[in-house]
Structures are given as C-alpha cells and as structure tokens.
Design a protein around this motif. Structure first.
Motif, PDB file in Angstrom:
ATOM      1  N   ARG A  41       0.833  -1.214   0.000  1.00 45.25           N
ATOM      2  CA  ARG A  41       0.000   0.000   0.000  1.00 45.25           C
ATOM      3  C   ARG A  41       0.865   1.261   0.000  1.00 45.25           C
ATOM      4  O   ARG A  41       0.522   2.252  -0.627  1.00 45.25           O
ATOM      5  N   ARG A  42       2.002   1.204   0.692  1.00 47.92           N
ATOM      6  CA  ARG A  42       2.887   2.376   0.704  1.00 47.92           C
ATOM      7  C   ARG A  42       3.543   2.577  -0.673  1.00 47.92           C
ATOM      8  O   ARG A  42       3.751   3.691  -1.112  1.00 47.92           O
ATOM      9  N   VAL A  43       3.876   1.488  -1.333  1.00 44.72           N
ATOM     10  CA  VAL A  43       4.472   1.612  -2.670  1.00 44.72           C
ATOM     11  C   VAL A  43       3.419   2.173  -3.642  1.00 44.72           C
ATOM     12  O   VAL A  43       3.717   3.017  -4.482  1.00 44.72           O
ATOM     13  N   ARG A  44       2.198   1.715  -3.483  1.00 44.48           N
ATOM     14  CA  ARG A  44       1.124   2.244  -4.330  1.00 44.48           C
ATOM     15  C   ARG A  44       0.998   3.763  -4.121  1.00 44.48           C
ATOM     16  O   ARG A  44       0.886   4.523  -5.073  1.00 44.48           O
ATOM     17  N   ASP A  45       1.059   4.210  -2.858  1.00 42.00           N
ATOM     18  CA  ASP A  45       0.986   5.655  -2.581  1.00 42.00           C
ATOM     19  C   ASP A  45       2.091   6.391  -3.329  1.00 42.00           C
ATOM     20  O   ASP A  45       1.865   7.410  -3.963  1.00 42.00           O
ATOM     21  N   TRP A  46       3.314   5.841  -3.202  1.00 36.24           N
ATOM     22  CA  TRP A  46       4.460   6.517  -3.823  1.00 36.24           C
ATOM     23  C   TRP A  46       4.260   6.591  -5.327  1.00 36.24           C
ATOM     24  O   TRP A  46       4.477   7.638  -5.936  1.00 36.24           O
ATOM     25  N   ALA A  47       3.839   5.474  -5.888  1.00 32.57           N
ATOM     26  CA  ALA A  47       3.668   5.430  -7.353  1.00 32.57           C
ATOM     27  C   ALA A  47       2.624   6.459  -7.794  1.00 32.57           C
ATOM     28  O   ALA A  47       2.784   7.122  -8.829  1.00 32.57           O
ATOM     29  N   GLN A  48       1.590   6.628  -6.995  1.00 42.59           N
ATOM     30  CA  GLN A  48       0.534   7.573  -7.381  1.00 42.59           C
ATOM     31  C   GLN A  48       0.967   9.026  -7.188  1.00 42.59           C
ATOM     32  O   GLN A  48       0.683   9.874  -8.018  1.00 42.59           O
ATOM     33  N   VAL A  49       1.678   9.271  -6.084  1.00 47.18           N
ATOM     34  CA  VAL A  49       1.981  10.670  -5.743  1.00 47.18           C
ATOM     35  C   VAL A  49       3.280  11.151  -6.393  1.00 47.18           C
ATOM     36  O   VAL A  49       3.341  12.252  -6.931  1.00 47.18           O
TER      37      VAL A  49
ATOM     38  N   GLU B  57      12.588   3.250   0.643  1.00 49.06           N
ATOM     39  CA  GLU B  57      13.631   4.159   1.140  1.00 49.06           C
ATOM     40  C   GLU B  57      12.980   5.235   2.010  1.00 49.06           C
ATOM     41  O   GLU B  57      13.463   5.563   3.090  1.00 49.06           O
ATOM     42  N   VAL B  58      11.867   5.775   1.543  1.00 45.45           N
ATOM     43  CA  VAL B  58      11.152   6.799   2.322  1.00 45.45           C
ATOM     44  C   VAL B  58      10.789   6.246   3.699  1.00 45.45           C
ATOM     45  O   VAL B  58      10.921   6.915   4.712  1.00 45.45           O
ATOM     46  N   TYR B  59      10.343   4.998   3.721  1.00 40.02           N
ATOM     47  CA  TYR B  59       9.914   4.401   4.994  1.00 40.02           C
ATOM     48  C   TYR B  59      11.058   3.709   5.738  1.00 40.02           C
ATOM     49  O   TYR B  59      10.841   3.067   6.760  1.00 40.02           O
ATOM     50  N   GLU B  60      12.255   3.864   5.198  1.00 41.90           N
ATOM     51  CA  GLU B  60      13.466   3.374   5.869  1.00 41.90           C
ATOM     52  C   GLU B  60      13.437   1.882   6.170  1.00 41.90           C
ATOM     53  O   GLU B  60      13.811   1.431   7.252  1.00 41.90           O
ATOM     54  N   VAL B  61      12.900   1.146   5.210  1.00 38.36           N
ATOM     55  CA  VAL B  61      12.893  -0.320   5.345  1.00 38.36           C
ATOM     56  C   VAL B  61      13.982  -0.843   4.418  1.00 38.36           C
ATOM     57  O   VAL B  61      13.917  -0.628   3.207  1.00 38.36           O
ATOM     58  N   ASP B  62      14.976  -1.492   4.967  1.00 36.26           N
ATOM     59  CA  ASP B  62      16.093  -1.896   4.118  1.00 36.26           C
ATOM     60  C   ASP B  62      15.877  -3.262   3.458  1.00 36.26           C
ATOM     61  O   ASP B  62      14.804  -3.845   3.577  1.00 36.26           O
ATOM     62  N   GLU B  63      16.914  -3.745   2.784  1.00 42.84           N
ATOM     63  CA  GLU B  63      16.771  -4.964   1.967  1.00 42.84           C
ATOM     64  C   GLU B  63      16.361  -6.185   2.769  1.00 42.84           C
ATOM     65  O   GLU B  63      15.775  -7.118   2.239  1.00 42.84           O
ATOM     66  N   LEU B  64      16.723  -6.196   4.048  1.00 45.77           N
ATOM     67  CA  LEU B  64      16.346  -7.348   4.877  1.00 45.77           C
ATOM     68  C   LEU B  64      15.011  -7.137   5.566  1.00 45.77           C
ATOM     69  O   LEU B  64      14.522  -8.018   6.265  1.00 45.77           O
TER      70      LEU B  64
END
Ligand SMILES: Nc1ncnc2c1ncn2[C@@H]1O[C@H](COP(=O)(O)OP(=O)(O)OP(=O)(O)O)[C@@H](O)[C@H]1O
Length: 377
Positions: A242-250, A266-273
């Motif tokens: 849902r957060r990626v969808r927000d980013w893609a839209q905005v 990256e915005v939500y500071e969630v890294d690769e792991l």
C-alpha cells in the motif's frame, strides 16, 4: 496504516519511535483495510501447504459426514493468517463465524453467554485464546468436550449449577503463544496447525494477488523487491504494497515498478532485509558502541533511547530470527552477518574491547535508507 509505538526518549534527542511500518501487529484501522485482501477460500490461501492440506481433509471429511469438524487450534506469530484461516474454515463449512478473543472475555459468564447463543454448526473464533481467564478456560473445556455449559444460578452457599446443553459447534482458537495454553485446553483441539513465516516467493504471490484486488498493476520486479523486505509476513507485505502504491501515485507515474518500490521503501526506511530504523539502531549500537557485545539488554536499550521491553519485544525477535544478533548468558552479541549487513568489519579479537571499541571500518554498506546509528547519544 502503520502502528505508532510511542515510547519515551531521553536527553532531548529525536524520539526513535517513528512509525513501525514493519510491525507484524495491526490496529483496528489497518484490520479494516486488510479485510478486502483476505483470501475467502482455502484454495486462495497462499503457502502454508501442510496446514492447508491437513485442514482441507478435516473440513471435507466433516462436510461429507454432515458433522461438525474437530476443534481447531492455530498457532503462530501475528500477521500470518490465523484470523483469515478461521474465516475460511467457516466459509468452507458453509456456516457463520462468531468472533471473540481471550482478553474480551473477563468472566466465565461472558463466555457462557457467547456459547449459549451459538447456533448449530457455527464456528466460534477465539483469538489470543492463551489470554482467557482461568474460570472461562475451565468452562470452555466442558463446552468443547460435552457441548454443555453449567449456568450458575444464585450466589454463595445457595448457588447451584444448571446444565445447559449446546448444539454442536466448532471452536477455532488462535494463539501466538501455544506454549502458554494449559494442556487440558490444548488437548480439546482435535487439529492443531502451526503457521510458519512465508518464503519470499510465497509473499510475492500474496503481493500480486493483493495488487489485483486493489485494482493496481504491479511489475514482477516490484513484487519481488517488496516480498524480500516483508519479514516473512503477509500483513507486512500488504502494508508495504500500500505504501508503494501511494508513492507510485503521488511521486511516480502510477506504475508500481522496481523504481517505485525501492523509492517508497527508502522513504519508509525499510532496508533490503526488512530492517527499519530501530532495528538498525540496535545493531549499530551493538557493533559500533560495544564492539559487537556481549552487552546487556538494558544498556543496549538506553543507548538507543528506547525502553528495554521495546527492544526486546519489537526489534530483537526479528534480529535473532535473521541471525543478526545472538542472546548469550552475558548479553546480546552481534553475529558476523550483522557486521556484514551494516557494511562494517568486526574488530580484531585481540584488540581490547569496551564501550566505543567497535569503531569498525566501514566496508561499503549493504543497507539502504535511514541512518546507521541514530541515537544522537
Ligand atoms: N496465506 C495468505 N494468503 C494471502 N493473504 C494472507 C495470507 N495470510 C495472511 N494474509 C493477509 O495478511 C493479513 C493478516 O492476516 P490475519 O489477520 O489472518 O493474520 P493473523 O495471524 O490472524 O494476525 P493476528 O494474530 O495479528 O490477528 C490479512 O490481510 C490477510 O489477507
């Protein structure tokens, strides 16, 4: 919607609390958003093949016999699909589901009221069943075994129990702490299914399915990227989606592609792991302040400006599960994987250690997003 774990902080530093987008629990608002994404039938339920297969047999056999199935106990960490499976069980049996939870039942009388209102064949879902009060638990044993509740009339010496028989029904109990269930209660469940964390490939399927239900297109590479950061948990996968969808839209052009996935995470500071800021702070403190440990939990917690309980219950379980930190009798230690993840070289074992001793060399960080060690302490 992410949870906010607001906790205290000291010395006027920025609170660490931030939004825990990677928490595996959900608040009411998020549960409402999740409802639309829940699989409705067993065949839509992704992964958990063993439990799914066993459950399918139990349910099909019950339907064929025209009887209620055995009571079902589902155990496993939050967000892996216990509630979803309870709903599916009722749907597969073609019956309705009544929902309650251990903490909601304060007295045996509360449970007696729920049980005596059940209709034949209904499924009673008791979430967090390990938190039932003892008198309610005892009443439940009898109800599950003999389909009977003893209604107590009167008080004190003059009180008497009037047995009330119940129509057959099925209890589906869910617990994150199966070990806390008393044996007599555990034994009343004819079928127990333990849900495990999902593989990245399974989560990818969850994400693609959810994107379809949300009516948005997602590129395979984006689903792959999100799945790897979702800590093996469908709830987190759906939240990140849902957060990626927000980013893609905005900020993007509406397309959920790899670029959108990476930028949003990256915005939500969630890294690769799938580590967030708090996780990385704990690891960072352990490595850079304490030379990789061992260090006591409370010292570690003070260093990152959090409560010990928060570090222990919120950050540590995943870090331990990922093999990034170890618990030893002398305290927490960073594993080689932790150093590697932070892009640091562990100190030479012959060098004297102490606070600040792990001022290791950076070898090129593997992480993305957020700060490495952000306590300001
Ligand atoms: N196997 C699965 N396939 C697809 N989606 C799933 C699956 N398991 C869980 N989900 C999704 O994850 C979300 C959380 O699932 P659910 O509420 O069932 O978890 P839970 O184990 O009951 O968590 P809690 O213990 O916190 O109540 C739901 O939106 C659900 O749609």
């Amino acid at each position: 919607m992410a949870d906010f774990d607001r906790v205290g902080y000291e010395d006027g530093h920025e609170p660490f609390t931030s939004e825990r987008i990677v928490t595996s629990t959900a608040d009411d608002l998020e549960r409402a958003a999740e409802a639309a994404l829940r699989p409705r039938r067993l065949e839509e339920f992704v992964g958990q093949l063993v439990v799914r297969d066993q459950l399918s047999l139990v349910l099909q056999a019950a339907v064929a016999r025209g009887a209620t199935p055995d009571h079902v106990l589902l155990s496993g960490p939050p967000g892996l699909g216990k509630t979803t499976l309870a709903m599916i069980i009722a749907a597969e049996l073609g019956t309705s589901l009544r929902v309650t939870s251990g903490p909601a039942i304060q007295h045996a009388g509360d449970l007696a009221a729920v049980l005596s209102s059940l209709e034949e064949g209904e499924v009673l879902f008791i979430d967090e069943i390990h938190r039932l009060a003892r008198p309610a638990e005892e009443l439940l044993y009898v109800a599950m075994e003999d389909f009977r509740v003893d209604v107590v009339v009167g008080k004190g010496a003059g009180a008497s129990a009037i047995p009330l028989s119940l129509p057959p029904f099925t209890v589906v109990g869910a617990t994150t702490r199966a070990g806390l269930l008393p044996a007599p209660l555990r034994d009343r469940f004819g079928f127990t299914g333990h849900l495990d964390f999902y593989s990245a490939e399974e989560l990818e399927r969850v994400i693609i399915r959810s994107a379809g239900l949300l009516g948005v297109e997602i590129k395979h590479a984006a689903a792959h990227e999100i799945s790897g950061r979702s800590r093996g948990t469908p709830r987190i996968a759906n939240r990140l989606l849902r957060r990626v969808r927000d980013w893609a839209q905005v900020r993007g052009d509406g397309t959920m592609d790899l670029r959108a996935a990476r930028a949003a995470l990256e915005v939500y500071e969630v890294d690769e792991l799938g580590l967030d800021r708090l996780d990385r702070a704990v690891l960072g403190a352990l490595c850079t302040r304490f030379g990789g440990g061992p260090v006591g939990l409370s010292t570690l917690a003070v260093t990152v400006g959090e409560e010990s309980e928060t570090v222990e219950t919120v950050a540590e379980p995943f870090l331990v599960r990922e093999g990034l930190i170890g618990r030893t009798p002398r305290g927490r230690v960073a594993t080689p994987a932790a150093w590697a993840h932070l892009g640091l070289t562990p100190p030479d074992p012959l060098t004297p250690r102490g606070p600040g001793a792990g001022l290791a060399q950076r070898t090129g960080s593997a992480r993305s997003g957020g700060t490495l060690f952000d306590t300001g302490a």
